[in-house]
Design a protein around this motif. Sequence first.
Motif, PDB file in Angstrom:
ATOM      1  N   PRO A 183       0.789  -1.252   0.008  1.00  0.00           N
ATOM      2  CA  PRO A 183      -0.074   0.130   0.000  1.00  0.00           C
ATOM      3  C   PRO A 183       0.995   1.042   0.113  1.00  0.00           C
ATOM      4  CG  PRO A 183      -0.838  -1.454   1.591  1.00  0.00           C
ATOM      5  CD  PRO A 183       0.370  -2.130   1.084  1.00  0.00           C
ATOM      6  N   ARG A 184       1.896   1.271   0.870  1.00  0.00           N
ATOM      7  CA  ARG A 184       2.794   2.322   0.845  1.00  0.00           C
ATOM      8  C   ARG A 184       3.407   2.825  -0.630  1.00  0.00           C
ATOM      9  NH1 ARG A 184       8.464   2.965   4.227  1.00  0.00           N
ATOM     10  NH2 ARG A 184       8.998   1.251   3.021  1.00  0.00           N
ATOM     11  N   ALA A 185       3.742   1.672  -1.248  1.00  0.00           N
ATOM     12  CA  ALA A 185       4.467   1.833  -2.597  1.00  0.00           C
ATOM     13  C   ALA A 185       3.439   2.185  -3.626  1.00  0.00           C
ATOM     14  CB  ALA A 185       5.035   0.215  -3.061  1.00  0.00           C
ATOM     15  N   ALA A 186       2.282   1.801  -3.424  1.00  0.00           N
ATOM     16  CA  ALA A 186       1.171   2.083  -4.346  1.00  0.00           C
ATOM     17  C   ALA A 186       0.740   3.534  -4.286  1.00  0.00           C
ATOM     18  CB  ALA A 186      -0.313   1.250  -4.255  1.00  0.00           C
ATOM     19  N   CYS A 187       0.874   4.282  -2.919  1.00  0.00           N
ATOM     20  CA  CYS A 187       0.538   5.725  -2.824  1.00  0.00           C
ATOM     21  C   CYS A 187       1.706   6.479  -3.381  1.00  0.00           C
ATOM     22  CB  CYS A 187       0.394   6.026  -1.202  1.00  0.00           C
ATOM     23  SG  CYS A 187      -1.356   5.263  -0.644  1.00  0.00           S
ATOM     24  N   ALA A 189      -8.794  -4.149  -5.051  1.00  0.00           N
ATOM     25  CA  ALA A 189      -7.739  -3.165  -4.552  1.00  0.00           C
ATOM     26  C   ALA A 189      -8.206  -1.800  -5.093  1.00  0.00           C
ATOM     27  CB  ALA A 189      -6.431  -3.519  -5.005  1.00  0.00           C
ATOM     28  N   LEU A 190      -8.211  -0.791  -4.546  1.00  0.00           N
ATOM     29  CA  LEU A 190      -8.431   0.584  -4.892  1.00  0.00           C
ATOM     30  C   LEU A 190      -7.297   1.399  -4.481  1.00  0.00           C
ATOM     31  CD1 LEU A 190     -10.685   2.188  -6.391  1.00  0.00           C
ATOM     32  CD2 LEU A 190     -11.627   2.361  -4.240  1.00  0.00           C
ATOM     33  N   ALA A 191      -7.043   2.211  -5.255  1.00  0.00           N
ATOM     34  CA  ALA A 191      -5.844   3.021  -4.832  1.00  0.00           C
ATOM     35  C   ALA A 191      -6.210   4.488  -5.647  1.00  0.00           C
ATOM     36  CB  ALA A 191      -4.469   2.619  -5.213  1.00  0.00           C
ATOM     37  N   GLY A 192      -5.824   5.431  -4.971  1.00  0.00           N
ATOM     38  CA  GLY A 192      -5.913   6.732  -5.604  1.00  0.00           C
ATOM     39  C   GLY A 192      -5.575   7.971  -4.644  1.00  0.00           C
ATOM     40  N   VAL A 193      -6.372   9.125  -4.957  1.00  0.00           N
ATOM     41  CA  VAL A 193      -6.332  10.381  -4.301  1.00  0.00           C
ATOM     42  C   VAL A 193      -7.719  10.971  -3.992  1.00  0.00           C
ATOM     43  CG1 VAL A 193      -5.839  11.912  -6.061  1.00  0.00           C
ATOM     44  CG2 VAL A 193      -5.020  12.665  -3.767  1.00  0.00           C
ATOM     45  N   LEU A 194      -8.020  11.340  -2.658  1.00  0.00           N
ATOM     46  CA  LEU A 194      -9.270  11.744  -2.377  1.00  0.00           C
ATOM     47  C   LEU A 194      -9.291  13.306  -2.032  1.00  0.00           C
ATOM     48  CD1 LEU A 194     -12.641  11.431  -1.913  1.00  0.00           C
ATOM     49  CD2 LEU A 194     -11.546  10.739   0.604  1.00  0.00           C
ATOM     50  N   PRO A 195      -9.801  14.341  -2.825  1.00  0.00           N
ATOM     51  CA  PRO A 195      -9.723  15.645  -2.294  1.00  0.00           C
ATOM     52  C   PRO A 195     -10.510  15.852  -1.242  1.00  0.00           C
ATOM     53  CG  PRO A 195     -10.037  15.527  -4.873  1.00  0.00           C
ATOM     54  CD  PRO A 195     -10.339  14.228  -4.222  1.00  0.00           C
ATOM     55  N   THR A 196     -10.110  16.559  -0.034  1.00  0.00           N
ATOM     56  CA  THR A 196     -11.034  17.034   0.997  1.00  0.00           C
ATOM     57  C   THR A 196     -10.879  18.328   1.313  1.00  0.00           C
ATOM     58  OG1 THR A 196      -9.377  16.377   3.064  1.00  0.00           O
ATOM     59  CG2 THR A 196     -10.788  14.500   1.875  1.00  0.00           C
ATOM     60  N   VAL A 225      -5.905  13.451   0.069  1.00  0.00           N
ATOM     61  CA  VAL A 225      -5.585  12.280   0.682  1.00  0.00           C
ATOM     62  C   VAL A 225      -5.346  11.160  -0.034  1.00  0.00           C
ATOM     63  CG1 VAL A 225      -6.522  10.571   2.516  1.00  0.00           C
ATOM     64  CG2 VAL A 225      -6.996  12.926   2.802  1.00  0.00           C
ATOM     65  N   TRP A 226      -4.090  10.658   0.018  1.00  0.00           N
ATOM     66  CA  TRP A 226      -3.601   9.393  -0.960  1.00  0.00           C
ATOM     67  C   TRP A 226      -3.884   8.236  -0.409  1.00  0.00           C
ATOM     68  CZ3 TRP A 226      -1.794  10.683  -5.700  1.00  0.00           C
ATOM     69  CH2 TRP A 226      -1.367  12.145  -5.925  1.00  0.00           C
ATOM     70  N   PHE A 227      -4.660   7.300  -0.717  1.00  0.00           N
ATOM     71  CA  PHE A 227      -4.947   6.067  -0.152  1.00  0.00           C
ATOM     72  C   PHE A 227      -4.707   4.718  -0.992  1.00  0.00           C
ATOM     73  CE2 PHE A 227      -8.343   7.290  -2.656  1.00  0.00           C
ATOM     74  CZ  PHE A 227      -8.859   6.297  -3.165  1.00  0.00           C
TER      75      PHE A 227
END
Length: 202
Positions: free
Chosen positions: A68-72, A125-132, A138-140
């Motif tokens: 997960p860390r590498a994906a972000c 799996a789901l990875a990406g960035v969420l604008p808040t 927020v990268w996840f």
Amino acid sequence: MRHRSLTLAQILKYMNIYSNNEMAEMLATSLGGSQVVRSLAAEASEVPVSEIHLINGSGLGVDNRISPRAACAMLQAIQHKLQPLGLTIGDIFPVSGRDRLGTLVRRHIPAAAVVKTGTLRNVSALAGVLPTRDRGLVWFAIINRGNDVSSLRVGQDRFLQMLLQQWGAASIPPKVVLPSPASYGDASRLGAPVRNQILFGG
């Protein structure tokens, strides 16, 4: 007749919207294969190469594993490398609420989130960035294992919606993640006839 190709960024966008394994495999091969891609990804994202295991370019197979860390970190590195080119991560990955095709069909991911899905028979799996509003970008990375992939996806969507309820939605999605206007329209479609050029009349 000559047909002008989409740009590489546009091709990557379609590849990621539909999670097209054949396109991914061809691109990885053109770069030198999965191990070259692995090394380049680790170097760009500044994570140990041990956190990225690839046996092919498509990601198919349980032996392909990314922490997960590498994906972000990889997504953040992509964003960083795109900025000098006048592009954003939304130019090459699906944007929820805008790209309603492919892997985002029937998903309820918060609007303006830029995401990449990954699915095997018993892994979602789901990875990406969420604008808040409160936490900015927020990268996840979410990786779930189980036999009911549909339920895992529902859980991922609900989790992101819960985060958005807690931190608030950005009133205006930041430009650093939104795709450029050129990413949409007739000229950006695969095989669009507007990119045909007649060289010789019949």
